[in-house]
Design a protein around this motif. Structure first.
Motif, PDB file in Angstrom:
ATOM      1  N   ILE A  37      48.947  25.805  29.294  1.00 46.83           N
ATOM      2  CA  ILE A  37      48.376  26.342  30.533  1.00 46.83           C
ATOM      3  C   ILE A  37      48.453  25.239  31.572  1.00 46.83           C
ATOM      4  O   ILE A  37      47.896  24.150  31.372  1.00 46.83           O
ATOM      5  CB  ILE A  37      46.929  26.808  30.306  1.00 46.83           C
ATOM      6  CG1 ILE A  37      46.912  27.925  29.266  1.00 46.83           C
ATOM      7  CG2 ILE A  37      46.288  27.244  31.614  1.00 46.83           C
ATOM      8  CD1 ILE A  37      45.547  28.293  28.777  1.00 46.83           C
ATOM      9  N   ARG A  38      49.160  25.522  32.669  1.00 43.33           N
ATOM     10  CA  ARG A  38      49.324  24.539  33.750  1.00 43.33           C
ATOM     11  C   ARG A  38      48.588  25.008  34.996  1.00 43.33           C
ATOM     12  O   ARG A  38      48.688  26.165  35.384  1.00 43.33           O
ATOM     13  CB  ARG A  38      50.792  24.353  34.110  1.00 43.33           C
ATOM     14  CG  ARG A  38      51.531  23.495  33.138  1.00 43.33           C
ATOM     15  CD  ARG A  38      52.935  23.162  33.643  1.00 43.33           C
ATOM     16  NE  ARG A  38      53.565  22.289  32.690  1.00 43.33           N
ATOM     17  CZ  ARG A  38      53.712  20.984  32.842  1.00 43.33           C
ATOM     18  NH1 ARG A  38      53.313  20.405  33.950  1.00 43.33           N
ATOM     19  NH2 ARG A  38      54.273  20.255  31.908  1.00 43.33           N
ATOM     20  N   LEU A  39      47.873  24.070  35.589  1.00 41.67           N
ATOM     21  CA  LEU A  39      47.206  24.292  36.867  1.00 41.67           C
ATOM     22  C   LEU A  39      47.876  23.396  37.897  1.00 41.67           C
ATOM     23  O   LEU A  39      48.446  22.360  37.558  1.00 41.67           O
ATOM     24  CB  LEU A  39      45.723  23.958  36.775  1.00 41.67           C
ATOM     25  CG  LEU A  39      44.925  24.607  35.649  1.00 41.67           C
ATOM     26  CD1 LEU A  39      43.469  24.199  35.745  1.00 41.67           C
ATOM     27  CD2 LEU A  39      45.066  26.103  35.655  1.00 41.67           C
ATOM     28  N   LEU A  98      40.792  30.875  36.350  1.00 44.77           N
ATOM     29  CA  LEU A  98      41.472  29.644  36.761  1.00 44.77           C
ATOM     30  C   LEU A  98      42.360  29.967  37.967  1.00 44.77           C
ATOM     31  O   LEU A  98      43.569  30.141  37.829  1.00 44.77           O
ATOM     32  CB  LEU A  98      42.320  29.086  35.609  1.00 44.77           C
ATOM     33  CG  LEU A  98      41.591  28.722  34.321  1.00 44.77           C
ATOM     34  CD1 LEU A  98      42.580  28.400  33.216  1.00 44.77           C
ATOM     35  CD2 LEU A  98      40.642  27.548  34.561  1.00 44.77           C
ATOM     36  N   PRO A  99      41.787  30.068  39.160  1.00 48.92           N
ATOM     37  CA  PRO A  99      42.573  30.493  40.326  1.00 48.92           C
ATOM     38  C   PRO A  99      43.686  29.518  40.711  1.00 48.92           C
ATOM     39  O   PRO A  99      44.604  29.898  41.429  1.00 48.92           O
ATOM     40  CB  PRO A  99      41.538  30.619  41.446  1.00 48.92           C
ATOM     41  CG  PRO A  99      40.351  29.873  40.979  1.00 48.92           C
ATOM     42  CD  PRO A  99      40.387  29.868  39.485  1.00 48.92           C
ATOM     43  N   ASP A 100      43.633  28.280  40.196  1.00 48.99           N
ATOM     44  CA  ASP A 100      44.695  27.319  40.453  1.00 48.99           C
ATOM     45  C   ASP A 100      45.767  27.335  39.357  1.00 48.99           C
ATOM     46  O   ASP A 100      46.591  26.431  39.255  1.00 48.99           O
ATOM     47  CB  ASP A 100      44.116  25.911  40.631  1.00 48.99           C
ATOM     48  CG  ASP A 100      43.007  25.569  39.639  1.00 48.99           C
ATOM     49  OD1 ASP A 100      42.637  26.429  38.809  1.00 48.99           O
ATOM     50  OD2 ASP A 100      42.487  24.437  39.697  1.00 48.99           O
ATOM     51  N   LEU A 101      45.779  28.423  38.560  1.00 46.12           N
ATOM     52  CA  LEU A 101      46.772  28.592  37.496  1.00 46.12           C
ATOM     53  C   LEU A 101      48.174  28.583  38.100  1.00 46.12           C
ATOM     54  O   LEU A 101      48.438  29.255  39.098  1.00 46.12           O
ATOM     55  CB  LEU A 101      46.508  29.913  36.762  1.00 46.12           C
ATOM     56  CG  LEU A 101      47.345  30.221  35.527  1.00 46.12           C
ATOM     57  CD1 LEU A 101      47.141  29.173  34.444  1.00 46.12           C
ATOM     58  CD2 LEU A 101      46.992  31.604  34.994  1.00 46.12           C
ATOM     59  N   TYR A 102      49.054  27.802  37.496  1.00 49.38           N
ATOM     60  CA  TYR A 102      50.433  27.685  37.983  1.00 49.38           C
ATOM     61  C   TYR A 102      51.431  28.323  37.028  1.00 49.38           C
ATOM     62  O   TYR A 102      52.361  28.988  37.452  1.00 49.38           O
ATOM     63  CB  TYR A 102      50.778  26.210  38.213  1.00 49.38           C
ATOM     64  CG  TYR A 102      52.182  26.004  38.701  1.00 49.38           C
ATOM     65  CD1 TYR A 102      52.568  26.463  39.960  1.00 49.38           C
ATOM     66  CD2 TYR A 102      53.126  25.364  37.913  1.00 49.38           C
ATOM     67  CE1 TYR A 102      53.858  26.279  40.418  1.00 49.38           C
ATOM     68  CE2 TYR A 102      54.420  25.174  38.367  1.00 49.38           C
ATOM     69  CZ  TYR A 102      54.778  25.631  39.620  1.00 49.38           C
ATOM     70  OH  TYR A 102      56.066  25.464  40.072  1.00 49.38           O
ATOM     71  N   SER A 103      51.231  28.125  35.711  1.00 48.52           N
ATOM     72  CA  SER A 103      52.143  28.731  34.742  1.00 48.52           C
ATOM     73  C   SER A 103      51.481  28.821  33.376  1.00 48.52           C
ATOM     74  O   SER A 103      50.544  28.084  33.074  1.00 48.52           O
ATOM     75  CB  SER A 103      53.456  27.948  34.633  1.00 48.52           C
ATOM     76  OG  SER A 103      53.244  26.678  34.072  1.00 48.52           O
ATOM     77  N   VAL A 104      52.006  29.747  32.585  1.00 46.72           N
ATOM     78  CA  VAL A 104      51.620  29.893  31.189  1.00 46.72           C
ATOM     79  C   VAL A 104      52.909  29.851  30.382  1.00 46.72           C
ATOM     80  O   VAL A 104      53.824  30.650  30.632  1.00 46.72           O
ATOM     81  CB  VAL A 104      50.874  31.219  30.931  1.00 46.72           C
ATOM     82  CG1 VAL A 104      50.604  31.403  29.437  1.00 46.72           C
ATOM     83  CG2 VAL A 104      49.585  31.287  31.725  1.00 46.72           C
ATOM     84  N   SER A 105      52.981  28.920  29.453  1.00 48.44           N
ATOM     85  CA  SER A 105      54.143  28.807  28.570  1.00 48.44           C
ATOM     86  C   SER A 105      53.733  29.232  27.168  1.00 48.44           C
ATOM     87  O   SER A 105      52.636  28.908  26.720  1.00 48.44           O
ATOM     88  CB  SER A 105      54.655  27.368  28.519  1.00 48.44           C
ATOM     89  OG  SER A 105      55.011  26.914  29.794  1.00 48.44           O
ATOM     90  N   VAL A 106      54.631  29.941  26.495  1.00 44.19           N
ATOM     91  CA  VAL A 106      54.405  30.364  25.116  1.00 44.19           C
ATOM     92  C   VAL A 106      55.632  29.981  24.311  1.00 44.19           C
ATOM     93  O   VAL A 106      56.760  30.320  24.691  1.00 44.19           O
ATOM     94  CB  VAL A 106      54.175  31.891  25.016  1.00 44.19           C
ATOM     95  CG1 VAL A 106      54.102  32.328  23.557  1.00 44.19           C
ATOM     96  CG2 VAL A 106      52.915  32.293  25.761  1.00 44.19           C
ATOM     97  N   SER A 107      55.422  29.256  23.209  1.00 48.80           N
ATOM     98  CA  SER A 107      56.508  28.898  22.303  1.00 48.80           C
ATOM     99  C   SER A 107      56.203  29.457  20.924  1.00 48.80           C
ATOM    100  O   SER A 107      55.096  29.303  20.424  1.00 48.80           O
ATOM    101  CB  SER A 107      56.655  27.373  22.205  1.00 48.80           C
ATOM    102  OG  SER A 107      56.939  26.819  23.463  1.00 48.80           O
ATOM    103  N   GLU A 108      57.201  30.101  20.341  1.00 48.01           N
ATOM    104  CA  GLU A 108      57.087  30.590  18.963  1.00 48.01           C
ATOM    105  C   GLU A 108      57.522  29.516  17.978  1.00 48.01           C
ATOM    106  O   GLU A 108      57.079  29.507  16.838  1.00 48.01           O
ATOM    107  CB  GLU A 108      57.977  31.814  18.762  1.00 48.01           C
ATOM    108  CG  GLU A 108      57.549  33.028  19.533  1.00 48.01           C
ATOM    109  CD  GLU A 108      58.429  34.231  19.246  1.00 48.01           C
ATOM    110  OE1 GLU A 108      59.413  34.119  18.478  1.00 48.01           O
ATOM    111  OE2 GLU A 108      58.134  35.302  19.787  1.00 48.01           O
TER     112      GLU A 108
END
Length: 122
Positions: A37-39, A98-108
Protein backbone atom coordinates in the motif's frame (compact mmCIF):
# COMPACT_ATOMS: atom_id res chain seq x y z
CA UNK A 1 6.09 14.95 -2.99
CA UNK A 2 6.96 11.86 -0.99
CA UNK A 3 5.74 8.28 -1.33
CA UNK A 4 5.69 5.85 1.54
CA UNK A 5 4.58 2.27 1.63
CA UNK A 6 3.79 -0.59 3.92
CA UNK A 7 3.84 -4.23 2.86
CA UNK A 8 1.58 -6.98 4.15
CA UNK A 9 1.14 -10.65 3.36
CA UNK A 10 -1.64 -13.14 3.76
CA UNK A 11 -2.38 -16.70 2.65
CA UNK A 12 -5.49 -17.54 0.69
CA UNK A 13 -6.89 -19.97 -1.84
CA UNK A 14 -8.75 -19.15 -5.01
CA UNK A 15 -9.69 -20.36 -8.45
CA UNK A 16 -10.39 -18.33 -11.55
CA UNK A 17 -13.83 -19.26 -12.89
CA UNK A 18 -13.53 -17.30 -16.15
CA UNK A 19 -10.35 -18.80 -17.58
CA UNK A 20 -10.57 -21.14 -20.60
CA UNK A 21 -11.40 -24.79 -19.91
CA UNK A 22 -8.32 -26.72 -18.86
CA UNK A 23 -6.40 -23.66 -17.66
CA UNK A 24 -4.51 -24.57 -14.47
CA UNK A 25 -5.79 -21.49 -12.62
CA UNK A 26 -9.35 -22.78 -12.98
CA UNK A 27 -8.45 -25.29 -10.26
CA UNK A 28 -8.42 -24.37 -6.59
CA UNK A 29 -4.92 -23.34 -5.52
CA UNK A 30 -3.30 -21.05 -3.02
CA UNK A 31 -0.82 -18.21 -2.74
CA UNK A 32 0.99 -16.24 -0.13
CA UNK A 33 -0.10 -12.84 -1.39
CA UNK A 34 1.98 -9.75 -0.84
CA UNK A 35 0.17 -6.42 -0.77
CA UNK A 36 1.97 -3.11 -0.91
CA UNK A 37 0.00 0.00 0.00
CA UNK A 38 1.57 3.27 -1.16
CA UNK A 39 0.60 6.73 -0.03
CA UNK A 40 1.74 9.97 -1.60
CA UNK A 41 1.85 13.44 -0.09
CA UNK A 42 3.85 16.27 1.33
CA UNK A 43 5.87 15.73 4.49
CA UNK A 44 4.17 17.47 7.39
CA UNK A 45 6.67 20.05 8.66
CA UNK A 46 5.74 19.43 12.30
CA UNK A 47 5.33 15.64 12.38
CA UNK A 48 8.08 15.01 9.83
CA UNK A 49 6.11 12.38 7.94
CA UNK A 50 3.42 11.98 5.31
CA UNK A 51 1.46 9.54 7.45
CA UNK A 52 2.09 7.31 10.44
CA UNK A 53 2.84 3.76 9.24
CA UNK A 54 0.51 2.59 12.02
CA UNK A 55 -2.41 4.27 10.23
CA UNK A 56 -1.79 2.08 7.20
CA UNK A 57 -1.60 -1.02 9.38
CA UNK A 58 -4.90 -0.15 11.08
CA UNK A 59 -6.59 0.49 7.72
CA UNK A 60 -5.45 -2.87 6.34
CA UNK A 61 -6.17 -4.96 9.45
CA UNK A 62 -9.91 -5.58 8.82
CA UNK A 63 -9.24 -6.43 5.18
CA UNK A 64 -6.52 -8.85 6.17
CA UNK A 65 -8.97 -10.55 8.55
CA UNK A 66 -11.45 -10.86 5.70
CA UNK A 67 -8.88 -12.39 3.31
CA UNK A 68 -6.31 -14.37 5.32
CA UNK A 69 -6.75 -18.14 5.18
CA UNK A 70 -9.96 -17.78 3.21
CA UNK A 71 -11.17 -18.84 -0.22
CA UNK A 72 -11.18 -15.50 -2.02
CA UNK A 73 -14.06 -16.55 -4.28
CA UNK A 74 -16.26 -16.66 -1.16
CA UNK A 75 -15.45 -13.04 -0.19
CA UNK A 76 -18.22 -10.66 -1.34
CA UNK A 77 -17.05 -8.80 -4.44
CA UNK A 78 -14.30 -11.31 -5.28
CA UNK A 79 -16.11 -14.02 -7.21
CA UNK A 80 -13.41 -13.77 -9.92
CA UNK A 81 -10.37 -13.04 -7.72
CA UNK A 82 -7.64 -12.17 -10.19
CA UNK A 83 -4.77 -10.12 -8.81
CA UNK A 84 -6.03 -7.16 -10.84
CA UNK A 85 -9.51 -7.33 -9.33
CA UNK A 86 -8.14 -7.98 -5.84
CA UNK A 87 -6.00 -4.82 -6.07
CA UNK A 88 -9.04 -2.82 -7.18
CA UNK A 89 -11.16 -4.37 -4.39
CA UNK A 90 -8.54 -3.33 -1.82
CA UNK A 91 -8.32 0.21 -3.25
CA UNK A 92 -12.09 0.67 -3.00
CA UNK A 93 -12.00 -0.28 0.69
CA UNK A 94 -8.93 1.80 1.58
CA UNK A 95 -9.41 5.10 -0.28
CA UNK A 96 -11.92 6.57 2.20
CA UNK A 97 -9.70 5.71 5.18
CA UNK A 98 -6.43 6.64 3.46
CA UNK A 99 -7.28 9.61 1.20
CA UNK A 100 -3.60 9.99 0.27
CA UNK A 101 -3.60 6.46 -1.20
CA UNK A 102 -1.48 6.36 -4.35
CA UNK A 103 -1.37 2.68 -5.34
CA UNK A 104 -2.15 -0.85 -4.26
CA UNK A 105 0.13 -3.63 -5.47
CA UNK A 106 -0.74 -7.33 -5.26
CA UNK A 107 1.77 -10.12 -5.91
CA UNK A 108 0.88 -13.79 -6.06
CA UNK A 109 4.52 -14.82 -6.37
CA UNK A 110 7.90 -13.14 -6.12
CA UNK A 111 7.89 -12.91 -9.93
CA UNK A 112 4.42 -11.61 -10.79
CA UNK A 113 2.12 -8.89 -9.59
CA UNK A 114 -0.03 -5.91 -10.46
CA UNK A 115 -0.25 -2.25 -9.48
CA UNK A 116 -3.60 -0.47 -9.29
CA UNK A 117 -3.97 3.30 -9.15
CA UNK A 118 -7.59 4.30 -8.84
CA UNK A 119 -9.18 7.70 -8.68
CA UNK A 120 -7.88 9.86 -5.83
CA UNK A 121 -10.16 10.71 -2.93
CA UNK A 122 -12.07 13.97 -3.34
Amino acid sequence: MTELWRTFSFDAAHYLPKVPAGHKCGNMHGHTYTVEIRLRGEVDPVAGWVRDFGDIKEAFRPLEAELDHKVLNDVPGLDNPTSELLAQWLWERLIDVLPDLYSVSVSETANSGVVYRGAPSV
